[in-house]
Design a protein around this motif. Structure first.
Motif, short mmCIF file in Angstrom:
data_model
loop_
_atom_site.label_atom_id
_atom_site.label_comp_id
_atom_site.label_asym_id
_atom_site.label_seq_id
_atom_site.Cartn_x
_atom_site.Cartn_y
_atom_site.Cartn_z
N ARG A 15 -20.36 -25.22 -27.02
CA ARG A 15 -20.35 -24.60 -25.70
C ARG A 15 -20.24 -23.08 -25.86
NH1 ARG A 15 -17.59 -27.88 -20.98
NH2 ARG A 15 -19.53 -27.12 -20.06
N LEU A 16 -21.04 -22.36 -25.09
CA LEU A 16 -21.05 -20.91 -25.17
C LEU A 16 -20.29 -20.30 -24.00
CD1 LEU A 16 -22.12 -18.23 -26.39
CD2 LEU A 16 -24.17 -18.52 -24.97
N CYS A 17 -19.42 -19.34 -24.31
CA CYS A 17 -18.80 -18.48 -23.31
C CYS A 17 -19.20 -17.05 -23.64
CB CYS A 17 -17.28 -18.63 -23.31
SG CYS A 17 -16.71 -20.25 -22.77
N MET A 18 -19.13 -16.17 -22.66
CA MET A 18 -19.68 -14.84 -22.86
C MET A 18 -18.96 -13.83 -21.97
SD MET A 18 -23.22 -15.26 -20.64
CE MET A 18 -23.45 -13.49 -20.39
N PRO A 54 -29.20 -10.48 -11.78
CA PRO A 54 -29.62 -11.79 -11.26
C PRO A 54 -30.17 -12.71 -12.36
CG PRO A 54 -30.35 -10.07 -9.78
CD PRO A 54 -29.83 -9.38 -11.00
N ALA A 55 -30.96 -12.14 -13.29
CA ALA A 55 -31.48 -12.96 -14.38
C ALA A 55 -30.37 -13.44 -15.29
CB ALA A 55 -32.52 -12.17 -15.17
N ALA A 56 -29.38 -12.58 -15.53
CA ALA A 56 -28.25 -12.97 -16.38
C ALA A 56 -27.48 -14.13 -15.76
CB ALA A 56 -27.33 -11.78 -16.63
N LEU A 57 -27.23 -14.06 -14.47
CA LEU A 57 -26.52 -15.15 -13.78
C LEU A 57 -27.36 -16.41 -13.75
CD1 LEU A 57 -23.64 -15.01 -12.42
CD2 LEU A 57 -24.61 -12.83 -13.11
N GLY A 58 -28.68 -16.25 -13.58
CA GLY A 58 -29.55 -17.41 -13.64
C GLY A 58 -29.51 -18.06 -15.01
N GLY A 59 -29.41 -17.24 -16.06
CA GLY A 59 -29.30 -17.78 -17.41
C GLY A 59 -28.01 -18.55 -17.63
N ILE A 60 -26.91 -18.05 -17.08
CA ILE A 60 -25.64 -18.77 -17.19
C ILE A 60 -25.77 -20.15 -16.58
CG2 ILE A 60 -23.25 -18.81 -16.34
CD1 ILE A 60 -23.29 -15.73 -16.52
N ILE A 65 -24.03 -22.21 -19.77
CA ILE A 65 -22.96 -21.39 -20.36
C ILE A 65 -21.68 -21.66 -19.58
CG2 ILE A 65 -22.18 -19.01 -20.71
CD1 ILE A 65 -25.19 -18.33 -21.15
N ARG A 66 -20.63 -22.01 -20.30
CA ARG A 66 -19.42 -22.52 -19.66
C ARG A 66 -18.68 -21.46 -18.86
NH1 ARG A 66 -16.46 -25.59 -16.61
NH2 ARG A 66 -14.26 -25.64 -17.17
N GLY A 67 -18.55 -20.26 -19.41
CA GLY A 67 -17.78 -19.24 -18.71
C GLY A 67 -18.25 -17.86 -19.06
N CYS A 68 -17.95 -16.91 -18.16
CA CYS A 68 -18.39 -15.54 -18.37
C CYS A 68 -17.32 -14.59 -17.84
CB CYS A 68 -19.71 -15.29 -17.65
SG CYS A 68 -20.30 -13.59 -17.75
N ILE A 98 -16.21 -15.97 -14.39
CA ILE A 98 -17.06 -16.99 -13.76
C ILE A 98 -16.94 -18.27 -14.56
CG2 ILE A 98 -19.43 -17.66 -13.21
CD1 ILE A 98 -20.05 -14.64 -12.93
N VAL A 99 -16.72 -19.37 -13.88
CA VAL A 99 -16.66 -20.69 -14.52
C VAL A 99 -17.83 -21.52 -14.01
CG1 VAL A 99 -15.31 -22.80 -14.83
CG2 VAL A 99 -14.15 -20.58 -14.74
N ASN A 100 -18.54 -22.12 -14.95
CA ASN A 100 -19.73 -22.92 -14.64
C ASN A 100 -19.38 -24.40 -14.75
OD1 ASN A 100 -22.22 -24.12 -14.43
ND2 ASN A 100 -23.16 -23.05 -16.15
N ASP A 101 -19.34 -25.08 -13.61
CA ASP A 101 -19.10 -26.52 -13.57
C ASP A 101 -20.40 -27.22 -13.17
OD1 ASP A 101 -16.21 -26.71 -14.16
OD2 ASP A 101 -15.99 -25.59 -12.29
#
Length: 277
Positions: A15-18, A54-60, A65-68, A98-101
């Motif tokens: 899992r990637l966090c950034m 916007p592209a970075a958030l779309g990539g997450i 990507i689990r978290g940023c 930011i947490v991606n669920d």
């Protein structure tokens, strides 16, 4: 000798966090990756910058990507690009995590929660008056935490009238462009004064204000022994450093991403590793 679980090799399940920052640093990467290693977690943390938010958030979202972690100048700009705000971020309209669920992105603000926890740990009473210097994004987190703890008497010191008075009006405090002879039991620096660079030798508050204070809080993390902190420590004041904020907010991010709260000794070891050059 203490043994630690073996961290799995990087593979499809990793899992990637950034982090996203205008000027990426190394503290977060070193802190998180050290804890992944010590706890044997199949995670990797990497710092990034971007010119296309916007592209970075779309990539997450698209890459799972689990978290940023989010630093300036993106803390407010990400809000329309995510799906919701947890209470800490909603309180100040500022996101540093930011947490991606499963594709749903939720914003948090662990700066806000770290500041509140450190004020509680220091035993500062909610009725304590304060002077706070600064009006940027981090100042907003500190002022909101103070207001929400019940502080009602406070002065924001900022040369920029728009941001200084705006911040004071938003949370019900007083604004002044310059500190004159005012003193308070709690003084807080949320400016670059004392940070590495051209302002490294500058004292954020005059000596008289430091002498009159009971608690001195400087959010500058690098270095943590700013001129303000050294002056306060020499006078025996209760001190809260930016290094404490950096560690605690990063720890809360780690917990949000992994669901694991490491032992304090392990957190201290990871923080020391992250600060080492």
């Amino acid at each position: 000798m203490t043994t630690h679980p073996v961290k799995p090799p990087i593979g499809p399940a990793t899992r990637l966090c950034m982090s996203l920052a205008a000027r990426p640093g190394q503290f977060g990467s070193r802190f998180h990756n050290r804890l992944y290693e010590r706890l044997g977690l199949d995670f990797v943390y990497k710092a990034f910058t971007t010119t296309d938010l916007p592209a970075a958030l779309g990539g997450i979202r698209a890459l799972g990507i689990r978290g940023c972690a989010v630093s300036m100048p993106f803390k407010e700009a990400v809000i329309p690009l995510i799906d919701g705000l947890e209470g800490s971020a909603a309180a100040i309209d500022s996101v540093n995590t930011i947490v991606n669920d499963d594709g749903r992105l939720t914003g948090y603000n662990t700066d806000y929660s770290a500041v509140a926890q450190l004020l509680d740990r220091a035993g500062i009473a909610p009725e304590t008056p304060f002077l706070l210097r600064g009006s940027g994004g981090m100042a907003k987190a500190v002022v909101a935490a103070l207001r929400d703890r019940g502080h009602r008497q406070g002065t924001i010191i900022a040369r920029n009238r728009a941001t200084g008075q705006g911040l004071a009006d938003l949370y019900g405090f007083i604004w002044t462009p310059e500190l004159q002879t005012q003193t308070a039991p709690l003084i807080v620096n949320v400016t670059p004064l004392g940070m590495k660079g051209p302002e490294a030798a500058q004292l954020a508050f005059p000596q008289a204000a430091i002498v009159a204070a009971e608690t001195v809080f400087d959010v500058v993390a690098l270095p943590s022994d700013t001129p303000l902190m050294r002056a306060a420590e020499a006078l025996g004041k209760t001190c809260i450093s930016g290094a404490e904020v950096a560690v605690l907010q990063a720890l809360e991010q780690f917990v949000l991403y992994t669901g694991i709260r490491p032992d304090p000794e392990l957190v201290d070891e990871a923080a020391a590793f992250a600060r080492a050059t």
